[in-house]
Design an enzyme around this catalytic site. Structure first.
Site, PDB file in Angstrom:
ATOM      1  N   ASN A  79      42.508  37.232  37.948  1.00  0.00           N
ATOM      2  CA  ASN A  79      41.323  37.358  38.789  1.00  0.00           C
ATOM      3  C   ASN A  79      40.028  37.483  38.000  1.00  0.00           C
ATOM      4  O   ASN A  79      38.985  37.811  38.564  1.00  0.00           O
ATOM      5  CB  ASN A  79      41.485  38.550  39.739  1.00  0.00           C
ATOM      6  CG  ASN A  79      42.770  38.435  40.532  1.00  0.00           C
ATOM      7  OD1 ASN A  79      43.723  39.159  40.263  1.00  0.00           O
ATOM      8  ND2 ASN A  79      42.834  37.504  41.470  1.00  0.00           N
ATOM      9  N   ILE A  87      34.443  37.497  38.068  1.00  0.00           N
ATOM     10  CA  ILE A  87      35.480  38.296  38.732  1.00  0.00           C
ATOM     11  C   ILE A  87      35.678  37.827  40.163  1.00  0.00           C
ATOM     12  O   ILE A  87      34.711  37.608  40.890  1.00  0.00           O
ATOM     13  CB  ILE A  87      35.068  39.789  38.739  1.00  0.00           C
ATOM     14  CG1 ILE A  87      34.839  40.284  37.310  1.00  0.00           C
ATOM     15  CG2 ILE A  87      36.097  40.640  39.465  1.00  0.00           C
ATOM     16  CD1 ILE A  87      34.049  41.580  37.230  1.00  0.00           C
ATOM     17  N   CYS A  88      36.936  37.699  40.559  1.00  0.00           N
ATOM     18  CA  CYS A  88      37.274  37.389  41.946  1.00  0.00           C
ATOM     19  C   CYS A  88      37.797  38.673  42.590  1.00  0.00           C
ATOM     20  O   CYS A  88      38.929  39.084  42.351  1.00  0.00           O
ATOM     21  CB  CYS A  88      38.329  36.290  42.005  1.00  0.00           C
ATOM     22  SG  CYS A  88      38.786  35.835  43.696  1.00  0.00           S
ATOM     23  N   LEU A  89      36.934  39.338  43.362  1.00  0.00           N
ATOM     24  CA  LEU A  89      37.280  40.578  44.046  1.00  0.00           C
ATOM     25  C   LEU A  89      36.488  40.626  45.340  1.00  0.00           C
ATOM     26  O   LEU A  89      35.261  40.516  45.314  1.00  0.00           O
ATOM     27  CB  LEU A  89      36.965  41.789  43.159  1.00  0.00           C
ATOM     28  CG  LEU A  89      37.331  43.162  43.714  1.00  0.00           C
ATOM     29  CD1 LEU A  89      38.841  43.283  43.924  1.00  0.00           C
ATOM     30  CD2 LEU A  89      36.840  44.257  42.780  1.00  0.00           C
ATOM     31  N   ASP A 120      45.090  34.498  44.676  1.00  0.00           N
ATOM     32  CA  ASP A 120      43.657  34.311  44.908  1.00  0.00           C
ATOM     33  C   ASP A 120      42.957  34.412  43.552  1.00  0.00           C
ATOM     34  O   ASP A 120      42.194  35.336  43.299  1.00  0.00           O
ATOM     35  CB  ASP A 120      43.134  35.393  45.869  1.00  0.00           C
ATOM     36  CG  ASP A 120      41.676  35.177  46.241  1.00  0.00           C
ATOM     37  OD1 ASP A 120      41.186  34.034  46.128  1.00  0.00           O
ATOM     38  OD2 ASP A 120      41.019  36.178  46.614  1.00  0.00           O
TER      39      ASP A 120
END
Length: 194
Positions: A79, A87-89, A120
Site C-alpha cells: 500500500n 500511500i493508499c489509505l 487495494d
C-alpha cells in the site's frame, strides 16, 4: 483557512505519549502546514525496529480535508509506492473526517504496516509478491527496513562526516540527511541542487 489552534492542540497531544504510541511529529520551522512524522515499525512485522519518516502537508482547509502524507523512508509494502512513497489509505482520501487527527492518521499508517491490504494496492509489484510469494516479500521488506529505516547513530555520523569533507556545513548537511531519511545520495543531490 487552516485552523492553527486545532493544529497546536494536536501537537501538544503528540507530546503527551509519544514514547508509548510509537508515533511523533515535528514541524518545519514556524510553518504549521509542513511537518514530518515518524512511525516505529510494528513488533512482529518485517518493519520491526525501523523508524519510518513521513512527509506531512496540511491543506488550507484542514481539518475538513485530509492531510497529504507520503513516506520519505523507502518501505516495501503493497500500500506504499516503492518509487515515491505515495500511500493508499482510505482515511487519507475519501474516508477522512474532521474528527480524525494527525495522530490518528499516523497510527493508522502504523497499523497499515501491520496489516497490508494487497487487494487495494498502491504498488502492484509488491502486492503481487505479497500474494504469490509471501516469504520473498517478507525477506525483501526486512531488507528494506534494515537498509532504509534502521539508521544507527554511527552510520549517520559517518555520512555526516563525508558531507562535511565535501565542504558543506555540519548543520546544513545534518538537515539534508534528516530530510532525506538518512539517504546519503539523496542528501548530496539535495545539497548540490541548491
Amino acid at each position: 483557512m487552516l485552523d492553527a489552534s486545532r493544529v497546536q492542540k494536536e501537537l501538544v497531544e503528540f507530546e503527551r505519549d509519544k514514547s508509548l504510541s510509537g508515533v511523533s511529529i515535528q514541524i518545519y520551522g514556524d510553518d504549521l502546514t509542513r511537518m514530518r512524522g515518524t512511525i516505529s515499525g510494528p513488533v512482529g512485522t518485517p518493519y520491526e525496529g525501523g523508524i519510518f519518516t513521513v512527509d506531512i502537508q496540511l491543506p488550507s482547509a484542514y481539518p475538513f480535508e485530509p492531510p497529504k502524507m507520503q513516506f520519505i523512508t523507502k518501505v516495501w509494502h503493497p500500500n506504499v509506492s516503492s518509487q515515491n512513497g505515495a500511500i493508499c489509505l482510505d482515511i487519507l482520501k475519501d474516508q477522512w473526517s474532521p474528527a480524525l487527527t494527525l495522530k490518528t492518521a499516523l497510527l493508522s499508517l502504523q497499523a497499515l504496516l501491520s496489516m497490508p491490504a494487497p487487494d487495494d494496492p498502491q504498488d502492484a509489484v509488491v502486492a503481487q509478491q505479497y500474494l504469490r510469494d509471501y516469504q520473498t516479500f517478507l525477506g525483501t521488506a526486512r531488507y528494506w527496513t534494515e537498509t532504509f529505516a534502521k539508521r544507527g547513530s554511527l552510520g549517520i555520523q559517518e555520512k555526516l562526516a563525508k558531507l562535511v569533507e565535501m565542504g558543506f556545513s555540519e548543520d546544513i548537511a545534518r538537515n539534508a540527511l534528516d530530510s532525506c531519511g538518512g539517504d546519503e545520495n539523496a542528501a548530496l543531490e539535495k545539497l548540490c541542487s541548491g
